[in-house]
Design a protein around this motif. Sequence first.
Motif, short mmCIF file in Angstrom:
data_model
loop_
_atom_site.label_atom_id
_atom_site.label_comp_id
_atom_site.label_asym_id
_atom_site.label_seq_id
_atom_site.Cartn_x
_atom_site.Cartn_y
_atom_site.Cartn_z
N PRO A 114 36.67 9.01 48.78
CA PRO A 114 38.06 8.83 49.23
C PRO A 114 38.80 7.74 48.47
N LEU A 115 38.10 6.65 48.14
CA LEU A 115 38.75 5.56 47.42
C LEU A 115 39.12 5.98 46.00
N LEU A 116 38.23 6.73 45.35
CA LEU A 116 38.53 7.22 44.00
C LEU A 116 39.71 8.18 44.02
N VAL A 117 39.73 9.08 44.99
CA VAL A 117 40.84 10.04 45.10
C VAL A 117 42.14 9.32 45.38
N LEU A 118 42.10 8.31 46.25
CA LEU A 118 43.31 7.55 46.56
C LEU A 118 43.89 6.88 45.31
N VAL A 119 43.03 6.24 44.53
CA VAL A 119 43.49 5.59 43.30
C VAL A 119 44.03 6.63 42.32
N TRP A 120 43.36 7.75 42.20
CA TRP A 120 43.76 8.80 41.24
C TRP A 120 45.14 9.34 41.56
N ILE A 121 45.37 9.71 42.82
CA ILE A 121 46.68 10.31 43.16
C ILE A 121 47.79 9.27 43.10
N SER A 122 47.45 7.98 43.29
CA SER A 122 48.48 6.94 43.21
C SER A 122 48.95 6.73 41.76
N LEU A 123 48.11 7.13 40.79
CA LEU A 123 48.45 6.96 39.38
C LEU A 123 48.93 8.24 38.73
N ILE A 131 42.06 17.37 41.21
CA ILE A 131 41.58 16.42 40.22
C ILE A 131 40.64 17.14 39.25
N ASP A 132 41.05 17.24 38.00
CA ASP A 132 40.24 17.93 36.99
C ASP A 132 39.97 17.05 35.77
N SER A 133 40.26 15.76 35.89
CA SER A 133 40.01 14.84 34.78
C SER A 133 39.77 13.45 35.35
N PHE A 134 39.13 12.59 34.56
CA PHE A 134 38.81 11.25 35.04
C PHE A 134 40.08 10.46 35.33
N LEU A 135 41.07 10.55 34.45
CA LEU A 135 42.37 9.93 34.67
C LEU A 135 43.42 11.03 34.78
N PRO A 136 44.48 10.79 35.57
CA PRO A 136 45.53 11.80 35.68
C PRO A 136 46.13 12.13 34.30
N ARG A 137 46.42 13.39 34.09
CA ARG A 137 47.02 13.79 32.81
C ARG A 137 48.39 13.13 32.61
N TYR A 138 49.10 12.96 33.70
CA TYR A 138 50.41 12.30 33.62
C TYR A 138 50.28 10.92 34.27
N PHE A 139 49.49 10.08 33.61
CA PHE A 139 49.22 8.74 34.13
C PHE A 139 50.51 7.92 34.16
N THR A 140 50.75 7.24 35.31
CA THR A 140 51.96 6.45 35.44
C THR A 140 51.80 5.41 36.54
N LEU A 141 52.57 4.35 36.41
CA LEU A 141 52.67 3.33 37.47
C LEU A 141 54.01 3.41 38.19
N ASP A 142 54.79 4.44 37.84
CA ASP A 142 56.12 4.58 38.44
C ASP A 142 56.06 4.81 39.94
N ASN A 143 54.95 5.36 40.45
CA ASN A 143 54.84 5.59 41.89
C ASN A 143 54.96 4.28 42.67
N PHE A 144 54.34 3.24 42.14
CA PHE A 144 54.42 1.92 42.80
C PHE A 144 55.84 1.36 42.71
N VAL A 145 56.48 1.59 41.57
CA VAL A 145 57.86 1.13 41.42
C VAL A 145 58.77 1.86 42.39
N ARG A 146 58.55 3.17 42.55
CA ARG A 146 59.40 3.97 43.44
C ARG A 146 59.24 3.58 44.90
N VAL A 147 58.00 3.41 45.35
CA VAL A 147 57.81 3.09 46.77
C VAL A 147 58.35 1.70 47.10
N VAL A 148 58.34 0.81 46.12
CA VAL A 148 58.88 -0.53 46.35
C VAL A 148 60.39 -0.54 46.22
N GLY A 149 60.92 0.13 45.18
CA GLY A 149 62.36 0.08 44.91
C GLY A 149 63.17 1.09 45.69
N GLU A 150 62.70 2.34 45.76
CA GLU A 150 63.49 3.41 46.38
C GLU A 150 63.09 3.68 47.83
#
Length: 642
Positions: free
Chosen positions: A391-400, A408-427
Amino acid sequence: MQFILVIPAITIVVFIGFLPIFTAFSDAVIINGTPSLLNFHYILQDQGFMYSLKISLVWALFNTLLSLSLGFLIAHHLNRARRWRLIYLALLVPWGLPVYIGVPIWRAIVHGGGGTSILNLIGIDINLLTDPVASFLAALFVSVWFSLPLTVFVLWGSMATVQTSLVDAAKIDGGSLSTEAFSIYLPMMKPALITMFTINFIKFLKEFTVVFLMTDGGPPLVSGFTKRSIIGATTTLDIFIYDIFTGRSSTGIASAYSVLTLLLVAFVMILWFLSSRVELNAHLLIILVVAAQTTLGGYTGLVFGGLYLLAVWKRGLFKYILIGDILVSLLLSLFNGFLRGFNAATIISLMVFLILRREREGAAVVKSGDRALKLLTGIVLAGVLIASVLPLLVLVWISLSGLSTTYIDSFLPRYFTLDNFVRVVGEEGIISTLLNTLFVSLVTGLAVPLLTFQLALALRKIKNSLSDIAIVILNTVGVIGGMHTLVPLYSIFRTMGMIDSYFPVVLVYISHAIPFSVFTIRTYLESVPESLEDQAKIDGVGPVAFGFRILLPLSRPVLTTSFIVAFLGAWNGFLAPLLFLLSDSKYTMGVKLYTYVGSLGSGNPQWNLFGAAATINLLVMGVIFYTFRGYLGKTPLSENYE
């Protein structure tokens, strides 16, 4: 003066714990100012409640048996193992992970998006929207996962009380690992196991949050369509009441359902109290079985109720009657379907049988089965480790992930981004939601030790028997609550005009934290030497001054423990804000995270935003726990206290 100081805590317990019970009865039997049983007549015309009752009892039984069985295996391993830290840390994950984060993550793992999930990678395809059996089993797995840590820790502590000389003697006599587990620990732990069985059964019987977030009642069963209800695979009693409550403007029908659920919970609590007595009253327990059979079992129950009555005079018949009861229930379920054929009272009979087994002296000596036990324990431990990390690995993966996906079909998301954190804080205004949660948690955390210190101090001074009775009453308030008490409580606060405010939420959280706080503080105060109070009297210090000037400073660490437990309980809360808060600007973290992914049938879940917000929430919780970790387990009378 001291009596006045305990009034606030007692008032909250009565208001939150007992007043909803009387309100539920009042709303159920009074229609337009006139006493009436029409609400109950309405319920009896439909099988929805009885079907939901059967699902709840089976749900509670399977949960309890699985959690105790797995908990016993894990506790036995921890009790023997020299290196147990890894398993211990793995158990802390479900213990510390908020339900409103853990359950949606497991839903993402098992169900994903319409059955497309990470499990597809290993050839498993599960759709919780269309498969009733998979829906029930998936929710059951998650529920057991959350309950396993506490069960393990309690059983582990119980094993530590068993004399090691018994284990050593068994080894000298050629006893095996199975002998140690099933012929020494299991018989010696019967009282603890029966207590855990009844407590867990009550907890699972009124479970709401796990079922609601995982399956939301589950896919409808073929025989679950009644005149007024649609019963799904996981439509437990509290889910059923919530559906009735949210679907009607009047609370009369919902209150009537709440009353019936309260009676059932009270009935099981009576079994709990009877099972905890030193000497079991076998005749009374069997009479309760007869009452359950005749009220819940229909025509089949009337027959078996008469048969169980014979066991009052010849107790040895009980076992054989129970076997027949189980066989008939299974056969009727096979031919008529589970909802129509199963006898709900059979589970009550099984509970009483297990309670009566406590009096059985001796046990067969088990000498074989070591390989099977080691293999089974290894499988369970491996499952615990995987179920804690995944569950912890999945949580980190979907957050990125830049996409709202759970596949989940790869170790890192194909569209890796930190914008999710920016959006939840800003928007999304997650900082505002965190502040809301912090406010509710701080008020709860500060109020609980202030309210309970004087009550614990008063209980310290009275006789032990009366003090224990008061603790039992407080625990009863905590155990009996659930959706069935929150519905009438909602009616009370709506009349007071306090819906969509933090006042009812804070009061509910305070009432939940009071039993633990009072018990913990009282236990500490009883360890304070009486000579300290005698010396204070000689110096002219009165009782009130002694409490505030001497005991209060000495109790700072235990009060801090009370604060942090109440604080985290409020922070992790979900049900009370879900009911009482209506405005998005007032949401706490639990409800805010729920708005991202919704229930199982929600059309457009935002998993990436959920992951980012949940990660931020866990980081904040980690900082809070780390800050207060030093106070847990220390008192000014401890040798290591600084």
